[in-house]
Enzyme design. Structure first.
Site, PDB file in Angstrom:
ATOM      1  N   ASP A  64       0.941  -1.426  -0.053  1.00  0.00           N
ATOM      2  CA  ASP A  64      -0.359   0.202  -0.073  1.00  0.00           C
ATOM      3  C   ASP A  64       0.403   0.950   0.074  1.00  0.00           C
ATOM      4  O   ASP A  64       0.944   2.427   0.931  1.00  0.00           O
ATOM      5  CB  ASP A  64      -0.506   0.058   1.239  1.00  0.00           C
ATOM      6  CG  ASP A  64      -1.885  -1.524   1.249  1.00  0.00           C
ATOM      7  OD1 ASP A  64      -1.839  -1.316   0.567  1.00  0.00           O
ATOM      8  OD2 ASP A  64      -1.777  -1.740   2.288  1.00  0.00           O
ATOM      9  N   GLU A 107     -11.378   0.160  -3.533  1.00  0.00           N
ATOM     10  CA  GLU A 107     -10.420   0.541  -2.357  1.00  0.00           C
ATOM     11  C   GLU A 107      -9.776   1.638  -2.439  1.00  0.00           C
ATOM     12  O   GLU A 107      -9.516   1.510  -3.317  1.00  0.00           O
ATOM     13  CB  GLU A 107     -10.620  -0.353  -1.069  1.00  0.00           C
ATOM     14  CG  GLU A 107      -9.881  -1.779  -1.779  1.00  0.00           C
ATOM     15  CD  GLU A 107      -8.710  -2.802  -0.949  1.00  0.00           C
ATOM     16  OE1 GLU A 107      -9.511  -3.203  -0.326  1.00  0.00           O
ATOM     17  OE2 GLU A 107      -7.971  -3.279  -1.508  1.00  0.00           O
TER      18      GLU A 107
HETATM   19  O1  FUB Z   1      -3.785  -3.750   3.552  1.00  0.00           O
HETATM   20  C1  FUB Z   1      -4.549  -4.153   3.684  1.00  0.00           C
HETATM   21  C2  FUB Z   1      -5.786  -3.569   2.444  1.00  0.00           C
HETATM   22  O2  FUB Z   1      -5.365  -4.168   1.617  1.00  0.00           O
HETATM   23  C3  FUB Z   1      -5.512  -2.495   1.693  1.00  0.00           C
HETATM   24  O3  FUB Z   1      -5.901  -1.218   3.508  1.00  0.00           O
HETATM   25  C4  FUB Z   1      -6.372  -2.257   1.501  1.00  0.00           C
HETATM   26  O4  FUB Z   1      -5.943  -1.184   0.195  1.00  0.00           O
HETATM   27  C5  FUB Z   1      -5.734  -3.916  -0.407  1.00  0.00           C
HETATM   28  O5  FUB Z   1      -4.013  -3.654  -0.060  1.00  0.00           O
END
Ligand code: FUB
Length: 442
Positions: A33, A204
């Site tokens: 991320d 997301e």
């Molecule tokens: O890294 C955990 C979660 O997985 C993140 O918050 C999302 O964006 C995905 O990458």
């Protein structure tokens, strides 16, 4: 800070010698991320941290206990500044939640505001978003005592607009939201709004940036089995946005997530993202970066993820040719025989080639090129070209087996200077000629 965070921090400092970057950017820990930001002419990356989950810990297979911060000015060497926030430092967060997901950091009036999601002790949501502040990007950070009221979700991202107004974007329950921040940067004005008119499918990890007056709202989007990076544009930071399509294709090799950030540094645009390079485990990810380009109508040109990554490679260390720019008739696989993370070129067939861009020949005198090779057949010849000029031809013989590595070298009789693109062309008669770990100029 508790003893665990202290030890983790100490370990990170001890192993935080600058690492040479191709993709992935660092190999001494798992990083996911990545949010990249430019502060004081330096590029900082704020990723989350993946660790191996103990039985019963974490969520969705992820164990994410803390955050480190990295920086670079040449995009080649990355300094790990160490641990900045651990889950045990968060007053309102679960101390064993292992849910410190994607963060962001922005600067306003000399203060750095770090936004991070964490599972709350009061169970008021899957994640709440906390703020921590510092006077330097690498900290030390002071965490706010409570989470932001009204923000219930994951993956916070903040845009400070040209007029000084700031907006927070985040995800929650497959949808994406935006709210304007108050001047304190720690609370929101009114209620968050859902970002409308985006295509169906899980979304997301939004990342907003502005270029030439246009707002680019970018986000990972699962339309067909794993996340591609997509974008929409608009004339207002809170929308509406018009969907524009895909920036980076979804992974098709066993990792469901991708998560990115986009920024300009020294007149080049970049996309930072993650893959599961080192581990081949989708819950142990590694951050990467590639150059990004725009079309003449402002559209983001589709980006193919590369192993080469970004930055100019110097000749003072072995060049990991397995992190190539382009290749034909060969594969790349993990090295079997070593104690550090690495890859090799293998299944090299006759007439295979590999290119590796932007190598800086900045020494006075290069006398030879050395290759670390293995071969279980009759071997073959490596022709080395720099910017299409043939420099050397190196014969590689059988080394005993595919796992027996030897160094072979060839004198260089030409003057090498400046930034050049390497091309290796492989010739020989066997079906498979050789494996290569690296090459080095001396
Ligand atoms: O890294 C955990 C979660 O997985 C993140 O918050 C999302 O964006 C995905 O990458």
């Amino acid at each position: 800070m508790k003893i665990r965070s202290f030890i983790l921090g100490l370990l990170t400092v001890l192993i935080s010698l600058p690492t040479i970057a191709q993709n992935p950017l660092v190999t001494h820990m798992y990083t996911a991320d990545p949010t990249a930001r430019v502060f004081n002419d330096t590029l900082y990356v704020f990723p989350s941290t993946d660790i191996v989950c103990e039985e019963g810990k974490g969520e969705n297979g992820f164990c994410m206990p803390s955050y480190n911060v990295f920086s670079s000015t040449d995009l080649t060497t990355w300094k790990d500044h160490g641990l900045i926030i651990d889950q045990t430092d968060v007053p309102w967060g679960r101390k064993d939640g292992f849910g410190m997901w994607a963060p962001d950091c922005v600067e306003k009036d000399g203060t750095y505001y770090y936004y991070y999601p964490a599972p709350p002790l009061d169970k008021s949501g899957f994640r709440r978003v906390g703020v921590a502040t510092a006077s330097k990007p690498e900290g030390p950070y002071t965490v706010e005592k409570d989470y932001m009221k009204g923000v219930n979700g994951i993956d916070p991202n903040v845009l400070i607009d040209d007029d000084g107004r700031a907006y927070i974007y985040y995800g929650g329950g497959k949808e994406l939201f935006v709210a304007e921040l108050n001047d304190d940067m720690k609370s929101i004005k009114g209620k968050p709004q859902k970002i409308e008119k985006l295509p169906d499918g899980y979304k997301e990890g939004s990342f907003m940036f502005k270029k030439n007056g246009l707002y680019y709202f970018t986000f990972p989007h699962d339309q067909s089995g794993s996340e591609e990076i997509a974008y929409a544009t608009g004339k207002n930071p809170m929308g509406p946005f018009e969907y524009q399509g895909m920036i980076m294709e979804r992974w098709k090799d066993g990792i469901w997530t991708n998560h990115h950030s986009i920024l300009e540094y020294k007149k080049q645009w970049y996309i930072f993202y993650h893959h599961h390079d080192i581990s081949n485990d989708q819950h142990l990810r590694s951050m990467r970066a590639d150059s990004l380009f725009f079309g003449n109508k402002g559209q983001i040109l589709k980006k193919k993820a590369t192993l080469r990554g970004i930055g100019i490679t110097n000749t003072n260390k072995p060049i990991q040719i397995d992190r190539f720019s382009t290749s034909k008739n060969l594969k790349v696989n993990r090295l079997k025989d070593k104690t550090v993370v690495g890859w090799q070129l293998d299944y090299i067939k006759p007439n295979a080639y590999v290119t590796y861009n932007s190598v800086n020949f900045n020494s006075k005198n290069y006398k030879k090129v050395i290759y670390r090779v293995s071969s279980g057949t009759k071997g073959g010849t490596i022709k080395l070209y720099l910017d299409n000029e043939l420099i050397t031809e190196t014969k590689v013989a059988n080394t005993g087996s595919w796992d027996t590595w030897k160094k072979v070298e060839t004198p260089i009789n030409k003057k090498l200077k400046g930034i050049k693109n390497i091309k290796l062309v492989f010739e020989g008669e066997s079906d498979y000629l050789m494996n290569i770990d690296w090459l080095k100029f001396e």
